[in-house]
Design an enzyme around this catalytic site. Sequence first.
Site, PDB file in Angstrom:
ATOM      1  N   LYS A 117       0.819  -1.217   0.000  1.00 41.82           N
ATOM      2  CA  LYS A 117       0.000   0.000   0.000  1.00 41.82           C
ATOM      3  C   LYS A 117       0.850   1.263   0.000  1.00 41.82           C
ATOM      4  O   LYS A 117       0.506   2.239  -0.665  1.00 41.82           O
ATOM      5  CB  LYS A 117      -0.914   0.024   1.222  1.00 41.82           C
ATOM      6  CG  LYS A 117      -2.092  -0.910   1.094  1.00 41.82           C
ATOM      7  CD  LYS A 117      -3.095  -0.623   2.201  1.00 41.82           C
ATOM      8  CE  LYS A 117      -3.969  -1.811   2.491  1.00 41.82           C
ATOM      9  NZ  LYS A 117      -4.666  -2.376   1.354  1.00 41.82           N
ATOM     10  N   GLU A 200      -3.848   7.914   6.845  1.00 44.77           N
ATOM     11  CA  GLU A 200      -4.503   8.756   5.836  1.00 44.77           C
ATOM     12  C   GLU A 200      -5.826   9.279   6.353  1.00 44.77           C
ATOM     13  O   GLU A 200      -6.335   8.834   7.393  1.00 44.77           O
ATOM     14  CB  GLU A 200      -4.676   7.994   4.510  1.00 44.77           C
ATOM     15  CG  GLU A 200      -5.579   6.789   4.576  1.00 44.77           C
ATOM     16  CD  GLU A 200      -5.580   5.974   3.280  1.00 44.77           C
ATOM     17  OE1 GLU A 200      -4.581   5.959   2.544  1.00 44.77           O
ATOM     18  OE2 GLU A 200      -6.617   5.333   3.016  1.00 44.77           O
ATOM     19  N   ARG A 298      -5.529  -9.018 -10.845  1.00 43.89           N
ATOM     20  CA  ARG A 298      -6.104 -10.334 -11.192  1.00 43.89           C
ATOM     21  C   ARG A 298      -7.520 -10.138 -11.721  1.00 43.89           C
ATOM     22  O   ARG A 298      -8.034  -9.022 -11.726  1.00 43.89           O
ATOM     23  CB  ARG A 298      -6.143 -11.199  -9.938  1.00 43.89           C
ATOM     24  CG  ARG A 298      -6.893 -10.489  -8.819  1.00 43.89           C
ATOM     25  CD  ARG A 298      -7.276 -11.389  -7.681  1.00 43.89           C
ATOM     26  NE  ARG A 298      -7.674 -10.646  -6.499  1.00 43.89           N
ATOM     27  CZ  ARG A 298      -8.882 -10.178  -6.249  1.00 43.89           C
ATOM     28  NH1 ARG A 298      -9.859 -10.357  -7.122  1.00 43.89           N
ATOM     29  NH2 ARG A 298      -9.150  -9.525  -5.139  1.00 43.89           N
TER      30      ARG A 298
HETATM   31  P1  ADP Z   1      -7.639  -3.967   2.203  1.00 47.55           P
HETATM   32  O1  ADP Z   1      -6.537  -4.167   1.195  1.00 47.55           O
HETATM   33  O2  ADP Z   1      -7.257  -4.414   3.572  1.00 47.55           O
HETATM   34  O3  ADP Z   1      -8.958  -4.466   1.732  1.00 47.55           O
HETATM   35  P2  ADP Z   1      -8.254  -1.235   1.451  1.00 47.55           P
HETATM   36  O4  ADP Z   1      -7.268  -0.137   1.481  1.00 47.55           O
HETATM   37  O5  ADP Z   1      -8.646  -1.777   0.105  1.00 47.55           O
HETATM   38  O6  ADP Z   1      -7.741  -2.396   2.410  1.00 47.55           O
HETATM   39  O7  ADP Z   1      -9.554  -0.802   2.213  1.00 47.55           O
HETATM   40  C1  ADP Z   1     -10.602  -1.683   2.509  1.00 47.55           C
HETATM   41  C2  ADP Z   1     -11.901  -0.921   2.696  1.00 47.55           C
HETATM   42  O8  ADP Z   1     -11.752   0.024   3.769  1.00 47.55           O
HETATM   43  C3  ADP Z   1     -12.306  -0.078   1.496  1.00 47.55           C
HETATM   44  O9  ADP Z   1     -13.084  -0.801   0.573  1.00 47.55           O
HETATM   45  C4  ADP Z   1     -13.101   1.041   2.153  1.00 47.55           C
HETATM   46  O10 ADP Z   1     -14.416   0.594   2.373  1.00 47.55           O
HETATM   47  C5  ADP Z   1     -12.416   1.231   3.484  1.00 47.55           C
HETATM   48  N1  ADP Z   1     -11.415   2.318   3.436  1.00 47.55           N
HETATM   49  C6  ADP Z   1     -10.126   2.246   3.035  1.00 47.55           C
HETATM   50  N2  ADP Z   1      -9.509   3.434   3.121  1.00 47.55           N
HETATM   51  C7  ADP Z   1     -10.423   4.303   3.598  1.00 47.55           C
HETATM   52  C8  ADP Z   1     -10.402   5.702   3.931  1.00 47.55           C
HETATM   53  N3  ADP Z   1      -9.304   6.445   3.783  1.00 47.55           N
HETATM   54  N4  ADP Z   1     -11.537   6.259   4.400  1.00 47.55           N
HETATM   55  C9  ADP Z   1     -12.657   5.519   4.572  1.00 47.55           C
HETATM   56  N5  ADP Z   1     -12.744   4.208   4.298  1.00 47.55           N
HETATM   57  C10 ADP Z   1     -11.649   3.590   3.816  1.00 47.55           C
END
Ligand code: ADP
Length: 504
Positions: A117, A200, A298
Amino acid sequence: MMFKKILIANRGEIAIRIMRACKELGVKTVAVYSDADKNSQHAQFADEAIHIGAASAKESYLNADVLIQAALASQADAIHPGYGFLSENASFAGTVASAHLTFIGPSADSIRAMGDKAESKIRMKRAGVPTVPGAEGLESESDFKKAAEEIGYPVLVKAAAGGGGKGMRVVNQVEELKEAIESARREALNAFGDARLLVEKYIPNAHHIEFQVFGDQHGHLVHLFERECSTQRRYQKIIEETPSPLLTPELRKQMGEAAVAAAKAVNYFNAGTIEFIFDPQPSTLNLQPFYFLEMNTRLQVEHPVTELTTGLDLVQWQIRVAAGERFPYSQEQITQRGHAIECRVYAEDPANGFLPSTGKLLQYIEPRGPGIRVDSGFRAGDEVTHFYDPLLAKLIVFGESRETAVQKMQAALREFVVHGVTTNIDFLQDVLTHEDFAAGNVSTKWVENNFKWTPPAPSFESLVAVSLTDSSTSIGNNVVNRQSEIVNEHDPYSPWKNPNGFRN
Ligand code: ADP
């Protein structure tokens, strides 16, 4: 040159979906199966099937060496990883290539670049793709404090190596920061062997909107429009649709361009997905409505909604570009028609924390009709075990408009008969009829925060089906036994252990 034989390193509905594409292209198929999948549909659907080990995923579908041996022994010339399991494992993609086999997917370098990330965020910023305001590479508590103050609370602390929502903490005020950092670090170290964190801005009421991208190995890359995937429980999608009811043509264009730029920044080819977090009230954040979240390198579970609205067979194209073909369509030639929705039909109990439900499928009848597609790996008489993800089927419908697609989905869900395990069918039905869903007002936290659901009483038919066919167990007993079975499961890779699994 087109492949002669492809080994599908996966199981269930996605293995069958990939085999269908192979058959249409005249390519022979090799299935792999574990002890638990001896009689499974995917093993029977292939031209050949190879037993690869014990039921637990770690000893079968996650065992890279055994999979590669199986491919070489069967003289396959390529491996399709599907989704989940080893599909986003850069070292697996690399090992497949070193064994002189083709990995049907992107390069190991692209997978690696998007797997972290913190690194992917830095790359995206450099490529001019909007990312959530935040900071990476922080060490001390005071670094975090300073960064969080600059960003403004609430903030989200995230594991750099994260996945499946693990190692993430929402922090509303400075007093909560220390504890959040410590617990996120512990969880990240435990789950990924990597304690690095980033911080963030937390975006409340966010929507999840992703773009399908597709590229060949000759430098041509396009997007195939968006998928709205905000209806989730515990960070897992349950309903996906395209087009998104929230996007204007202008936003769609901007996000599509950002998706293409993101993928090009890591020299991407084959099918991939750029996930964006979408802020429906962007005034709180300098008017920027969307931010890059992550890339899934993927095929996606929800790819069928894109197929139904663009008319493209994504899996066939994955195979064709992996074989070196050019993807022939320009961005302007790709258009979207109508509206498609997918519901993930799970063997799980929405009234009991979405706990997976195991057992024999005493009755299993899929809906049919014009505009209805069912991707599944089960039949009546099959067993849903605790070893794998409890996805029974993906029900996908196409309509001229969102309204007609929703109506069709409701009718199709009514036709879907499953007895023997608890399913989320009634739950899905009630989400679809909710006014918030109709208005497109469903954020990723909506199910948790805004949707109070009570299950209907069990139907007479379901009680009769259970008592006639399986007289040794009562419904109540089953639930208790199934829970203890899951708790006793020692496989750390089991999706039943990690409720956030791979279902993205
Ligand atoms: P992972 O790889 O663990 O799934 P992500 O970064 O894709 O993590 O985030 C998973 C979920 O968390 C996202 O689909 C969203 O719903 C929520 N999320 C992620 N970042 C944020 C953010 N900055 N603010 C609000 N919700 C977030």
